[in-house]
Design a protein around this motif. Sequence first.
Motif, PDB file in Angstrom:
ATOM      1  N   VAL A 144       6.753   9.780  -6.329  1.00 55.67           N
ATOM      2  CA  VAL A 144       7.128   8.397  -6.052  1.00 55.67           C
ATOM      3  C   VAL A 144       8.362   8.347  -5.152  1.00 55.67           C
ATOM      4  O   VAL A 144       9.087   9.337  -4.990  1.00 55.67           O
ATOM      5  CB  VAL A 144       7.405   7.627  -7.358  1.00 55.67           C
ATOM      6  CG1 VAL A 144       6.138   7.496  -8.190  1.00 55.67           C
ATOM      7  CG2 VAL A 144       8.524   8.287  -8.168  1.00 55.67           C
ATOM      8  N   VAL A 197       1.731   3.781  -4.618  1.00 51.75           N
ATOM      9  CA  VAL A 197       2.992   3.904  -5.371  1.00 51.75           C
ATOM     10  C   VAL A 197       3.216   5.374  -5.723  1.00 51.75           C
ATOM     11  O   VAL A 197       4.320   5.910  -5.559  1.00 51.75           O
ATOM     12  CB  VAL A 197       2.977   3.030  -6.635  1.00 51.75           C
ATOM     13  CG1 VAL A 197       4.244   3.279  -7.470  1.00 51.75           C
ATOM     14  CG2 VAL A 197       2.877   1.548  -6.281  1.00 51.75           C
ATOM     15  N   GLU A 203       7.005   1.084  -3.367  1.00 47.38           N
ATOM     16  CA  GLU A 203       7.893   1.346  -4.503  1.00 47.38           C
ATOM     17  C   GLU A 203       7.346   0.759  -5.799  1.00 47.38           C
ATOM     18  O   GLU A 203       7.765   1.166  -6.887  1.00 47.38           O
ATOM     19  CB  GLU A 203       9.289   0.780  -4.237  1.00 47.38           C
ATOM     20  CG  GLU A 203      10.199   1.680  -3.421  1.00 47.38           C
ATOM     21  CD  GLU A 203       9.787   1.775  -1.961  1.00 47.38           C
ATOM     22  OE1 GLU A 203       9.925   2.864  -1.369  1.00 47.38           O
ATOM     23  OE2 GLU A 203       9.318   0.746  -1.400  1.00 47.38           O
ATOM     24  N   VAL A 222       0.460   7.321 -10.968  1.00 45.58           N
ATOM     25  CA  VAL A 222       1.869   6.931 -10.897  1.00 45.58           C
ATOM     26  C   VAL A 222       2.701   7.721 -11.896  1.00 45.58           C
ATOM     27  O   VAL A 222       3.774   8.252 -11.557  1.00 45.58           O
ATOM     28  CB  VAL A 222       2.025   5.419 -11.122  1.00 45.58           C
ATOM     29  CG1 VAL A 222       3.510   5.043 -11.215  1.00 45.58           C
ATOM     30  CG2 VAL A 222       1.364   4.636  -9.993  1.00 45.58           C
ATOM     31  N   GLY A 227       6.587   8.243 -11.707  1.00 47.33           N
ATOM     32  CA  GLY A 227       6.896   6.828 -11.810  1.00 47.33           C
ATOM     33  C   GLY A 227       6.864   6.315 -13.230  1.00 47.33           C
ATOM     34  O   GLY A 227       6.745   7.082 -14.195  1.00 47.33           O
ATOM     35  N   ASN A 249       8.397   3.068  -9.076  1.00 51.22           N
ATOM     36  CA  ASN A 249       8.996   4.398  -8.947  1.00 51.22           C
ATOM     37  C   ASN A 249       9.991   4.685 -10.067  1.00 51.22           C
ATOM     38  O   ASN A 249      10.588   5.758 -10.107  1.00 51.22           O
ATOM     39  CB  ASN A 249       9.680   4.549  -7.587  1.00 51.22           C
ATOM     40  CG  ASN A 249      10.842   3.593  -7.401  1.00 51.22           C
ATOM     41  OD1 ASN A 249      11.155   2.770  -8.257  1.00 51.22           O
ATOM     42  ND2 ASN A 249      11.493   3.684  -6.247  1.00 51.22           N
TER      43      ASN A 249
END
Length: 265
Positions: A144, A197, A203, A222, A227, A249
């Motif tokens: 991320v 992402v 972000e 993610v 993230g 993130n």
Amino acid sequence: MTLDLHALRRAAEQAAYAAGQAAMRTFGSAHDETTKSGIYDIVTEGDRASEAAILPILRAHSPYPILSEEGGGEEFESPYAWHLDPIDGTTNYANNLPHFSVSIALADRDLVPLVGVVLNPVTGELFSAARGHGATLNGRPIHVSPSAHLNQCVVATGFPTGKRTLTDNNIDAFIAVLPRVRDVRRFGSAALDLAFVAAGRFEAFWESNIHSWDVLAGLLLVTEAGGHVSDYDENTTHLYTGAQVMATNGHIHDALLLTVNNARR
């Protein structure tokens, strides 16, 4: 029973590639559209062809039920199930816009994703993850973005099919977030937005009132890319169903969540 996540991940990748090839055969031409829940909720011959390519591959590699947006299976008692969207971004596909994806996830009974694959058939980008083993883009690790301030961030969102009648349709949140960030993108494929992402291209992504097959693969991407994901109450009660999705993130999670929740009140 111990799962071989690597083997299941390879099966999902194989299925995604086959589905992407099937969808691309009619991409760029006139499409055969039918409606599902309403005039704005459509399915094309590409969705059906993509699903038909996925099902035999997943069934050949695992005994688990398959839950698909286009009705390729029925839920029954099982410790695990596949959740797939043969074309996430059907509106884009139907209009021959080159931004849609194939999304395949294996999740446990609590909908916690264990394997997740998102393919963009147009670009050939394959985003893939297995829980505890990281996330990759075409085999290379992804992470991320390190950006920590909202005003430096590009974020993504979407609006549910029922946005014309739903009270919680994300429009107020969109208006609240837009002036606080560098910009907002609305590309029309939640699975790809989440993959972006994971790859540090966005972000954050948030949306509500979508489905498990839209988000499970992307949410795993993610988290495996470093993230943070949650629902709007900062837990997972409404996350994995797609009812409330906040994926960032990690650095801007609290600030974006606060902005969205303030707008929803």
